[in-house]
Design an enzyme around this catalytic site. Sequence first.
Site, mmCIF file in Angstrom:
data_model
loop_
_atom_site.group_PDB
_atom_site.id
_atom_site.type_symbol
_atom_site.label_atom_id
_atom_site.label_comp_id
_atom_site.label_asym_id
_atom_site.label_seq_id
_atom_site.Cartn_x
_atom_site.Cartn_y
_atom_site.Cartn_z
ATOM 1 N N ASN A 184 -1.854 -1.065 3.338
ATOM 2 C CA ASN A 184 -1.874 -0.908 4.736
ATOM 3 C C ASN A 184 -2.698 -2.225 5.386
ATOM 4 O O ASN A 184 -2.956 -2.404 6.181
ATOM 5 C CB ASN A 184 -2.742 0.190 5.542
ATOM 6 C CG ASN A 184 -4.223 0.556 4.935
ATOM 7 O OD1 ASN A 184 -4.737 -0.551 4.267
ATOM 8 N ND2 ASN A 184 -4.518 1.591 5.111
ATOM 9 N N LYS A 185 -3.113 -3.017 4.321
ATOM 10 C CA LYS A 185 -3.588 -4.377 4.767
ATOM 11 C C LYS A 185 -2.938 -5.346 5.175
ATOM 12 O O LYS A 185 -1.834 -5.371 5.003
ATOM 13 C CB LYS A 185 -4.596 -4.938 3.594
ATOM 14 C CG LYS A 185 -5.797 -3.988 2.970
ATOM 15 C CD LYS A 185 -6.762 -3.504 4.007
ATOM 16 C CE LYS A 185 -8.022 -2.638 3.607
ATOM 17 N NZ LYS A 185 -7.730 -1.135 3.382
ATOM 18 N N LEU A 186 -3.557 -6.378 6.079
ATOM 19 C CA LEU A 186 -2.902 -7.631 6.466
ATOM 20 C C LEU A 186 -2.055 -8.404 5.509
ATOM 21 O O LEU A 186 -0.686 -8.755 5.676
ATOM 22 C CB LEU A 186 -3.673 -8.575 7.209
ATOM 23 C CG LEU A 186 -3.909 -8.589 8.522
ATOM 24 C CD1 LEU A 186 -5.195 -9.423 8.985
ATOM 25 C CD2 LEU A 186 -2.823 -9.019 9.321
ATOM 26 N N ASN B 169 -4.216 -3.468 -0.594
ATOM 27 C CA ASN B 169 -3.674 -2.420 -0.565
ATOM 28 C C ASN B 169 -2.526 -2.303 0.575
ATOM 29 O O ASN B 169 -2.413 -3.112 1.474
ATOM 30 C CB ASN B 169 -4.439 -0.870 -0.655
ATOM 31 C CG ASN B 169 -4.901 -0.555 0.786
ATOM 32 O OD1 ASN B 169 -4.570 -1.109 1.575
ATOM 33 N ND2 ASN B 169 -5.939 0.101 0.800
#
Length: 368
Positions: free
Chosen positions: A189-191, A187
């Site tokens: 906001n993930k790395l 999603n």
Amino acid sequence: MQKRVYLSPPDLSGNEFRYIQEALESNWIAPFGPQLDSFTELLQTQTGTSFAVPVNSGTSAIHLALLALHIQEGDLVFCPTFTFAASIFPVLYQRATPVFIDSESHSWNMDPVLLEQAILDSIENKQKPKAIILVHIYGFPAMLDQIQAIAAKYHLYLIEDAAEALGSSYKNKALGSFGHAGALSFNGNKLVTGGTGGAVITNDEELFNEVRVLANQAKEEKPYYEHLQVGYNYRMCNLNAAVACAQLEQLGQKINKKKQIRAWYAIHLSGAANIKQADAGIDNAWLTCVEFASAESPEKVRLALEEENIESRNVWNPMHRQPVFKDCTAYLNGVSDAVFANSLCLPSGTQLIEKDIIHITDIIKRSL
Ligand SMILES: Cc1ncc(COP(=O)(O)O)c(C=O)c1O
């Protein structure tokens, strides 16, 4: 007003535009396509697993793992209380019963001592202990040796929620690759992000085949439509895979930058807060989390940063405190409550430079 500083925004500094263009030009705007194939291969290589099934979210990935392991009504699933609700909701989709386990203070993850106590109690009460969902929160490796041993001793399935842990490892093995199945999230906001997305990873070919079928409306491999069971439309779109593939190529650089940011915080906070790091294994430094000495500090700091248009966020509010789970059994020791009260996630986007961190830490120090 200065431009908002987000907690962990996407960073499109690789081949994202090129791969999207290639997908569009080749007309692969579907849950199939060359970008999806490349992403799948790269995921397998990155996680050292034999099989990966990209899907439309990390939540779907956890649900598919539960489905493929036939977790159903009446089954007990032991879960950490210190996590995001998405780790738990799929247990309820299956009408199974989550049992919450508090954290140990080293990694903030599931406490193996409490876990074993909960399993023993459930056996004594003639319930059906069936599986463990082990979350590696903020990318910190959980106590894998102990928890794997408990899973084996009591014949429980082990599902790793590695949604936040892509690129983290324990004893040189990727998190998510230890259990029967691992779930990843891509999603925003993930790395590594595809906008939205997730994946099931596994070394078990039978489970892989089951997940693949379930994610694709349970369509059997026949020239005509045949469905032996209820299916789900959980597949990832090739366009999301194009972005995620370009992101995954950059995982090493992204982790290095996240570690640099955490190091800058360590220098410039100059002891105003304690920086949380992995106690065992290697974590991906996805978000810099800090613990303050006083429970009043996180909110003071959050508001002071907000005034300067800088986003920070409370750490996960434990599941045993959530109204939606009020009827669930929880084994508690006070650790997750204390972590929730005293800690905060600081801006950790890979676009930040040292000057930004100095600005942020100045605000923090002034607000205390
Ligand atoms: C620990 C954890 N589990 C599960 C999820 C669910 O992933 P998604 O948002 O891709 O459904 C997330 C992220 O949102 C997460 O942080």
